[in-house]
Design a protein around this motif. Structure first.
Motif, short mmCIF file in Angstrom:
data_model
loop_
_atom_site.label_atom_id
_atom_site.label_comp_id
_atom_site.label_asym_id
_atom_site.label_seq_id
_atom_site.Cartn_x
_atom_site.Cartn_y
_atom_site.Cartn_z
N LEU A 1 -9.14 -21.23 -4.87
CA LEU A 1 -9.46 -19.83 -5.10
C LEU A 1 -10.59 -19.41 -4.19
N LYS A 2 -10.40 -18.30 -3.50
CA LYS A 2 -11.46 -17.69 -2.71
C LYS A 2 -11.59 -16.24 -3.13
N CYS A 3 -12.76 -15.87 -3.64
CA CYS A 3 -13.01 -14.50 -4.08
C CYS A 3 -14.35 -14.06 -3.49
N ASN A 4 -14.30 -13.08 -2.60
CA ASN A 4 -15.51 -12.63 -1.90
C ASN A 4 -16.22 -11.50 -2.63
N GLY A 5 -15.62 -10.95 -3.66
CA GLY A 5 -16.24 -9.89 -4.44
C GLY A 5 -16.75 -10.40 -5.77
N PHE A 6 -16.60 -9.58 -6.81
CA PHE A 6 -17.03 -9.93 -8.16
C PHE A 6 -15.83 -10.38 -8.97
N LEU A 7 -15.89 -11.56 -9.53
CA LEU A 7 -14.83 -12.09 -10.37
C LEU A 7 -15.21 -11.84 -11.81
N ASN B 1 -18.05 -15.69 -4.90
CA ASN B 1 -19.29 -14.97 -4.67
C ASN B 1 -20.07 -14.85 -5.98
N GLU B 2 -19.59 -14.01 -6.88
CA GLU B 2 -20.27 -13.79 -8.16
C GLU B 2 -19.24 -13.80 -9.28
N VAL C 1 -16.29 -26.61 -5.89
CA VAL C 1 -16.40 -25.15 -6.02
C VAL C 1 -17.80 -24.75 -5.56
N ILE C 2 -17.85 -23.78 -4.66
CA ILE C 2 -19.12 -23.27 -4.15
C ILE C 2 -19.27 -21.83 -4.60
N ALA C 3 -20.37 -21.49 -5.25
CA ALA C 3 -20.57 -20.14 -5.79
C ALA C 3 -22.00 -19.68 -5.58
N ASN C 4 -22.17 -18.37 -5.48
CA ASN C 4 -23.52 -17.81 -5.44
C ASN C 4 -24.08 -17.65 -6.85
N VAL C 5 -23.35 -16.92 -7.72
CA VAL C 5 -23.82 -16.65 -9.08
C VAL C 5 -22.68 -16.92 -10.06
N GLU D 1 -21.30 -26.42 -6.64
CA GLU D 1 -22.56 -26.05 -6.01
C GLU D 1 -22.78 -24.57 -6.27
N ALA D 2 -23.90 -24.23 -6.91
CA ALA D 2 -24.17 -22.83 -7.26
C ALA D 2 -25.65 -22.53 -7.08
N LYS D 3 -25.94 -21.33 -6.56
CA LYS D 3 -27.33 -20.92 -6.40
C LYS D 3 -27.95 -20.56 -7.75
N ILE D 4 -27.19 -19.82 -8.57
CA ILE D 4 -27.70 -19.38 -9.88
C ILE D 4 -26.61 -19.57 -10.94
N VAL D 5 -26.98 -20.20 -12.06
CA VAL D 5 -26.10 -20.31 -13.22
C VAL D 5 -26.87 -19.73 -14.40
#
Length: 226
Positions: A115-121, A137-138, A170-174, A186-190
Motif C-alpha cells: 500500500l502506498k498512500c501519499n495523502g491522509f488515510l 503519509n498520515e 511499513v514506513i509512515a510519517n504519522v 518505521e514511524a516518525k510519530i505514533v
C-alpha cells in the motif's frame, strides 16, 4: 436508472467520452477518456480511466489506473490498482498492490500486499500485512494493526529483487488511533490511547493516553504520557 446493457472490452479499445452502464468488464487493454458511472467494474486485463469513477463494486485481478477520484461501496483487488487522486470506499480488501496519490477514506481496509498512500488515510478499522515496502503519509483510524510478512528467500534470489521487495516493512510519517499494534514499522510519530509496539519497529515519538508496551527488538526515541 442505469442502462441494463453491460459493456465489455476483450481486445484493445478506446472509449472517447463518458460511460454510463450497468456493468463494465475489461479483459483486454482499454482506455476510457471520460468518467465512468456503473453498478460494477470487473477487470482481468489492463484498464485506464481518465476521469472520475462512481460505482457500487470494483473487482480487479488485472491492472487498473484511474487518473481522477474513485468512489465505491466495495473494492476487491488481487492485482494492481493506481488512483491518482482520492479513493473513497466503505470496504477495501486488497491482496495485491494499491497506490493512492491523494486521500484514502474507508470504513474497513484489509490489505495483504503493498500500500502506498501519499495523502491522509482515514479509516475505522485498518489491518495491513505488508509484502514489500508500504509507505504511508498520515494515518487516522480507530483500530490499527500493521505488520509485515517475513521473506524466506535465498541470498541469490534476493540479489535480483528490486529494493522495495527485499524487505517487508511499513514506513509512515504519522499513525494515530485509539488502539494501535505495530510490527516491522518505521514511524516518525505514533499517537493514541493504547499502543503496543511489536518487534522490529523504529519509532520517533510516541504519545499515549492509556497503555504503551514496546517489544525488546524495537526502539522509541521519545515517549510521552498525555
Amino acid at each position: 436508472a442505469l442502462p441494463i446493457s453491460p459493456v465489455s472490452v476483450s481486445g484493445k479499445g478506446t472509449i472517447t467520452g463518458d460511460l454510463t452502464c450497468k456493468t463494465l468488464n475489461i479483459s483486454g487493454l482499454s482506455t476510457i477518456q471520460g468518467s465512468v458511472i456503473c453498478d460494477k467494474i470487473r477487470t482481468s486485463g489492463m484498464g485506464k480511466i481518465e476521469k472520475d469513477v462512481t460505482t457500487k463494486e470494483i473487482h480487479i485481478s488485472g491492472t487498473i489506473e484511474c487518473l481522477e477520484n474513485v468512489e465505491t461501496n466495495s473494492l476487491h483487488s488481487s492485482g494492481m490498482t493506481k488512483i491518482k487522486q482520492c479513493l473513497k470506499a466503505k470496504s477495501i480488501h486488497v491482496t495485491g498492490m494499491l497506490t493512492v496519490e491523494n486521500d484514502l477514506t474507508s470504513e474497513q481496509l484489509r490489505l495483504d500486499g503493498m500500500l502506498k498512500c501519499n495523502g491522509f488515510l482515514n479509516c475505522e478499522n485498518l489491518n495491513i500485512t505488508s509484502r514489500g515496502t508500504s509507505t504511508l503519509n498520515e494515518v487516522g483510524a480507530s483500530e490499527i494493526k500493521i505488520s509485515a510478512i517475513s521473506h524466506a528467500v535465498s541470498s541469490f534470489v534476493n540479489f535480483f529483487l528490486p529494493d522495495f521487495l527485499k524487505e517487508s516493512k511499513v514506513i509512515a510519517n504519522v499513525i494515530e488511533g485509539d488502539h494501535i499494534y505495530l510490527e516491522n514499522c518505521e514511524a516518525k510519530i505514533v499517537r493514541g490511547k493504547d499502543i503496543e509496539i511489536g518487534p522490529k519497529c523504529r519509532i520517533g515519538l510516541i504519545e499515549h493516553s492509556g497503555t504503551c508496551n514496546i517489544h525488546s527488538e524495537s526502539t522509541a526515541t521519545q515517549i510521552n504520557k498525555l
